[in-house]
Scaffold this motif. Structure first.
Motif, PDB file in Angstrom:
ATOM      1  N   GLU A  48     -72.658 -46.771  93.885  1.00 14.65           N
ATOM      2  CA  GLU A  48     -72.481 -47.856  94.847  1.00 14.65           C
ATOM      3  C   GLU A  48     -72.989 -47.437  96.221  1.00 14.65           C
ATOM      4  O   GLU A  48     -73.687 -48.208  96.905  1.00 14.65           O
ATOM      5  N   ALA A  49     -72.657 -46.217  96.650  1.00 15.46           N
ATOM      6  CA  ALA A  49     -73.139 -45.730  97.943  1.00 15.46           C
ATOM      7  C   ALA A  49     -74.645 -45.544  97.936  1.00 15.46           C
ATOM      8  O   ALA A  49     -75.323 -45.812  98.944  1.00 15.46           O
ATOM      9  N   GLN A  50     -75.204 -45.123  96.813  1.00 19.58           N
ATOM     10  CA  GLN A  50     -76.654 -44.940  96.735  1.00 19.58           C
ATOM     11  C   GLN A  50     -77.374 -46.274  96.822  1.00 19.58           C
ATOM     12  O   GLN A  50     -78.445 -46.377  97.424  1.00 19.58           O
ATOM     13  N   GLN A  51     -76.798 -47.313  96.249  1.00 20.69           N
ATOM     14  CA  GLN A  51     -77.398 -48.636  96.370  1.00 20.69           C
ATOM     15  C   GLN A  51     -77.361 -49.133  97.803  1.00 20.69           C
ATOM     16  O   GLN A  51     -78.209 -49.929  98.223  1.00 20.69           O
ATOM     17  N   ALA A  52     -76.393 -48.631  98.577  1.00 28.05           N
ATOM     18  CA  ALA A  52     -76.280 -49.019  99.982  1.00 28.05           C
ATOM     19  C   ALA A  52     -77.170 -48.177 100.889  1.00 28.05           C
ATOM     20  O   ALA A  52     -77.178 -48.389 102.105  1.00 28.05           O
ATOM     21  N   GLY A  53     -77.915 -47.216 100.330  1.00 25.80           N
ATOM     22  CA  GLY A  53     -78.858 -46.429 101.119  1.00 25.80           C
ATOM     23  C   GLY A  53     -78.535 -44.963 101.228  1.00 25.80           C
ATOM     24  O   GLY A  53     -79.332 -44.195 101.779  1.00 25.80           O
ATOM     25  N   ALA A  54     -77.376 -44.517 100.732  1.00 23.37           N
ATOM     26  CA  ALA A  54     -77.032 -43.102 100.776  1.00 23.37           C
ATOM     27  C   ALA A  54     -77.822 -42.337  99.711  1.00 23.37           C
ATOM     28  O   ALA A  54     -78.348 -42.926  98.761  1.00 23.37           O
ATOM     29  N   ILE A  55     -77.899 -41.036  99.885  1.00 19.83           N
ATOM     30  CA  ILE A  55     -78.613 -40.191  98.928  1.00 19.83           C
ATOM     31  C   ILE A  55     -77.679 -39.111  98.409  1.00 19.83           C
ATOM     32  O   ILE A  55     -76.738 -38.705  99.086  1.00 19.83           O
ATOM     33  N   ALA A  56     -77.937 -38.668  97.192  1.00 19.14           N
ATOM     34  CA  ALA A  56     -77.198 -37.541  96.631  1.00 19.14           C
ATOM     35  C   ALA A  56     -77.869 -36.246  97.070  1.00 19.14           C
ATOM     36  O   ALA A  56     -79.076 -36.216  97.342  1.00 19.14           O
ATOM     37  N   SER A  92     -82.389 -39.174 109.406  1.00 19.43           N
ATOM     38  CA  SER A  92     -80.939 -39.271 109.378  1.00 19.43           C
ATOM     39  C   SER A  92     -80.538 -40.185 108.228  1.00 19.43           C
ATOM     40  O   SER A  92     -81.082 -41.290 108.097  1.00 19.43           O
ATOM     41  N   VAL A  93     -79.597 -39.749 107.390  1.00 19.53           N
ATOM     42  CA  VAL A  93     -79.239 -40.526 106.217  1.00 19.53           C
ATOM     43  C   VAL A  93     -77.837 -40.141 105.749  1.00 19.53           C
ATOM     44  O   VAL A  93     -77.393 -39.003 105.948  1.00 19.53           O
ATOM     45  N   ALA A  94     -77.128 -41.094 105.149  1.00 13.74           N
ATOM     46  CA  ALA A  94     -75.813 -40.833 104.583  1.00 13.74           C
ATOM     47  C   ALA A  94     -75.960 -40.054 103.281  1.00 13.74           C
ATOM     48  O   ALA A  94     -76.942 -40.216 102.549  1.00 13.74           O
ATOM     49  N   VAL A  95     -74.969 -39.219 102.980  1.00  9.10           N
ATOM     50  CA  VAL A  95     -74.983 -38.375 101.783  1.00  9.10           C
ATOM     51  C   VAL A  95     -73.735 -38.682 100.958  1.00  9.10           C
ATOM     52  O   VAL A  95     -72.633 -38.843 101.503  1.00  9.10           O
ATOM     53  N   ALA A 106     -64.743 -26.327 100.723  1.00  7.87           N
ATOM     54  CA  ALA A 106     -64.501 -27.631 100.106  1.00  7.87           C
ATOM     55  C   ALA A 106     -65.808 -28.200  99.559  1.00  7.87           C
ATOM     56  O   ALA A 106     -66.903 -27.808  99.967  1.00  7.87           O
ATOM     57  N   MET A 107     -65.683 -29.155  98.606  1.00  8.54           N
ATOM     58  CA  MET A 107     -66.840 -29.793  97.994  1.00  8.54           C
ATOM     59  C   MET A 107     -67.161 -31.091  98.732  1.00  8.54           C
ATOM     60  O   MET A 107     -66.299 -31.950  98.911  1.00  8.54           O
ATOM     61  N   LEU A 108     -68.407 -31.212  99.159  1.00  4.88           N
ATOM     62  CA  LEU A 108     -68.841 -32.389  99.904  1.00  4.88           C
ATOM     63  C   LEU A 108     -68.879 -33.610  98.993  1.00  4.88           C
ATOM     64  O   LEU A 108     -69.528 -33.597  97.950  1.00  4.88           O
ATOM     65  N   SER A 109     -68.196 -34.682  99.385  1.00  4.42           N
ATOM     66  CA  SER A 109     -68.250 -35.932  98.627  1.00  4.42           C
ATOM     67  C   SER A 109     -68.835 -37.075  99.449  1.00  4.42           C
ATOM     68  O   SER A 109     -69.404 -38.007  98.888  1.00  4.42           O
ATOM     69  N   GLU A 110     -68.669 -37.007 100.755  1.00  6.91           N
ATOM     70  CA  GLU A 110     -69.236 -38.037 101.624  1.00  6.91           C
ATOM     71  C   GLU A 110     -69.563 -37.396 102.963  1.00  6.91           C
ATOM     72  O   GLU A 110     -68.764 -36.647 103.523  1.00  6.91           O
ATOM     73  N   GLY A 111     -70.767 -37.673 103.460  1.00  8.29           N
ATOM     74  CA  GLY A 111     -71.157 -37.063 104.722  1.00  8.29           C
ATOM     75  C   GLY A 111     -72.414 -37.677 105.284  1.00  8.29           C
ATOM     76  O   GLY A 111     -72.844 -38.774 104.887  1.00  8.29           O
ATOM     77  N   HIS A 112     -73.036 -36.938 106.205  1.00  6.71           N
ATOM     78  CA  HIS A 112     -74.224 -37.431 106.887  1.00  6.71           C
ATOM     79  C   HIS A 112     -75.195 -36.274 107.063  1.00  6.71           C
ATOM     80  O   HIS A 112     -74.814 -35.165 107.442  1.00  6.71           O
TER      81      HIS A 112
END
Length: 537
Positions: free
Chosen positions: A127-135, A117-120, A77-83
């Motif tokens: 929107e998620a990147q503005q909240a601190g997540a990274i691509a 540790s960071v959200a992906v 599967a393709m990762l769309s949201e994770g940690h």
């Protein structure tokens, strides 16, 4: 009895302690003690990243039984949201334990992030990147100048299979520098599968080797060196043939995996329909606590090795040229009629569209792409609406399969618009609008249009002539004299004088060219004299 203090006296006699000379005795004994041997600094642990997927809840493949009793595989599967979490392993034993503990929802990147540790999220999720997540991109995952892991991936041979030991032996034969390196062997997640009736669905023929290295920043350079060493070794490099006749270079190992952000699906597959796996426990070779210096591998790829590698690649491409041409013709002839009918274009144009895609990796406006949701769109639609389709996912343009998220459209990166497919080690396809031929006048085709007024038109319709048609006698003679001066190697400009005979030019040729040059110069000067009244017309 007195102590001997001669120079010949052994040092042990000088260090006899008494109640009143203890200070001197301490100084003498201190000088006699040997300094401790320098200790090697403790090795830093191996650092990498474990990605845990939230959407979807599974990352690895599903393996079951198909209708004919063979092995059925559903793609990862393709990762769309994770940690993402940075982890460390002291040695190969710890690394093996951590990889064995991965779940269906986890994968590994061998690069690390700045934060522990960071959200992906996806690159499109601003929107998620503005909240601190990274691509999961090269900007956020790096090989650091510290110990890490270099992964080698073997996906099989065109005409045979290799056991784990055979694979390692073939690798070391091509790259002897790896003979002393520690390694952890683990099978691919789809290897070693057994059916409920104990039949072998897939053998242990697809391998992973994990090498602990001193400096992870050298992994990409070491990968290129290893690729050269393999191509310089007979039988370690070859070319596969794609369905559209593509020549696909292959090596004993996959040369596209040495990217810090690339996912290694090292977690277990989801086994269904009674499928089990056997013989998949990892094996450690060499000193589990050691770390390999990749400079040894890089330095072994000498200029002569690289020259041999280029010759090996050329030979491999030539060996499949005829088969590739046949496969390409068959693919085009099979696909062109349906494309022409769907797009409402002539068969010749559909054939041209497909040939440019297969031969030059150029996708024209009429080329059709399959989106991740199954929708079919054309390249022209992507280029007409780049904000909608930027970073959208598609199936591979030439070799689509069940994975319709393997290619990504890059339309707003500030570079030439393209589609990058991760299949076959990675392939870039340039996106272009459909070309058209402009036909004006009485069946005359023109290559250049001019816009002197409201409309674009050809040169004849605009009443334009060539520059040479507006030259006078003197201007034409001056231009022709300059062409002769260039051939003679003289400085441009008829006022700059004679430059002499160039070396290597025959005297007869030189005298002929010089006489013609002088004649042209004389005509030009005469025309100038007439224009300014120096000579009678």
């Amino acid at each position: 009895m007195t102590n001997l203090t001669d120079r010949g006296q052994p040092s042990a006699a000088k260090n006899l302690a008494t109640s009143d000379n203890s200070r001197n005795c301490a100084e003498q004994n201190e000088a006699q003690v040997e300094p401790p041997a320098p200790t090697e600094p403790p090795k830093l642990p191996l650092a990498f990243t474990v990605i845990t997927s939230i959407k979807p809840t599974r990352l690895t493949k599903i393996i079951g039984i198909n209708a004919t009793g063979g092995m059925r595989k559903e793609t990862s599967a393709m990762l769309s949201e994770g940690h993402a979490k940075r982890v460390e392993a002291a040695d190969l034993h710890k690394l093996k334990a951590q990889l064995d503990a991965l779940t269906w929802a986890q994968a590994v990147t061998w690069g690390v992030t700045k934060a522990d540790s960071v959200a992906v999220c996806t690159q499109a999720d601003t929107e998620a990147q503005q909240a601190g997540a990274i691509a999961r991109s090269r900007d956020n995952f790096k090989f650091r100048a510290a110990p890490g892991v270099m992964m080698l991936d073997h996906d099989g041979l065109p005409g045979g299979e290799l056991s784990p030991l055979q694979f390692r032996d073939r690798l070391i034969a091509a790259a002897p520098a790896l003979a002393g390196s520690p390694m952890l062997w683990r099978p691919s997640a789809s290897a070693g599968c057994v059916s409920p009736d104990s039949g072998i669905l897939s053998g242990l023929t697809r391998h992973r080797l994990y090498i602990p290295v001193v400096d992870a920043t050298l992994i990409p350079e070491a990968g290129k060196a290893l690729e050269a060493l393999l191509w310089a070794t007979p039988g370690a490099g070859w070319c596969d043939i794609g369905v559209a006749g593509q020549r696909l270079p292959r090596c004993l190992v996959d040369v596209s995996v040495w990217q810090p952000e690339r996912l290694d699906f090292a977690g277990p597959s989801v086994l269904v329909d009674g499928v089990t796996r056997a013989g998949v426990d990892g094996v450690i070779y060499g000193n589990a606590a050691a770390q390999f210096n990749l400079r040894l591998l890089i330095d072994s790829a000498t200029p002569s090795i690289k020259k041999q590698a280029q010759a090996g690649q050329k030979t491999a491409r030539a060996a499949v040229a005829e088969k590739c041409e046949t496969a390409r013709r068959n693919w085009v002839s099979d696909k062109a009629p349906a494309l022409a009918q769907r797009r409402g274009i002539k068969l010749a144009q559909a054939t041209n569209v497909l040939e440019r895609a297969a031969v030059h990796q150029v996708l024209m406006g009429d080329f059709e792409l399959t989106c991740a949701d199954g929708q079919v769109v054309t390249v022209a639609q992507l280029l007409d609406n780049p904000h909608r389709w930027h970073n959208a996912r598609f199936a591979d343009p030439l070799d689509p399969d069940a994975d319709k998220r393997v290619a990504v459209a890059r339309l707003l990166n500030g570079t030439r618009q393209d589609l990058f497919s991760h299949r076959h080690g990675g392939m870039r396809y340039e996106l272009r609008r459909q070309s058209a031929r402009v036909q004006l006048g009485r069946g005359m085709r023109v290559a250049v249009l001019y816009g002197p007024g409201k409309y674009f038109a050809c040169r004849r319709c605009c009443g334009l002539g060539y520059a040479s048609q507006k030259e006078g006698v003197g201007d034409r003679s001056s231009r022709q004299a300059d062409k002769l001066r260039k051939r003679l190697g003289w400085e441009a400009g008829i006022l700059n004088g004679d430059g002499g005979k160039p070396k290597g030019l025959h005297w007869a040729t030189y005298q002929r060219l010089k006489a013609e040059h002088d004649r042209r110069v004389q005509i030009s000067f005469q025309d100038i004299g007439r224009k300014f009244g120096f000579l009678h017309k």
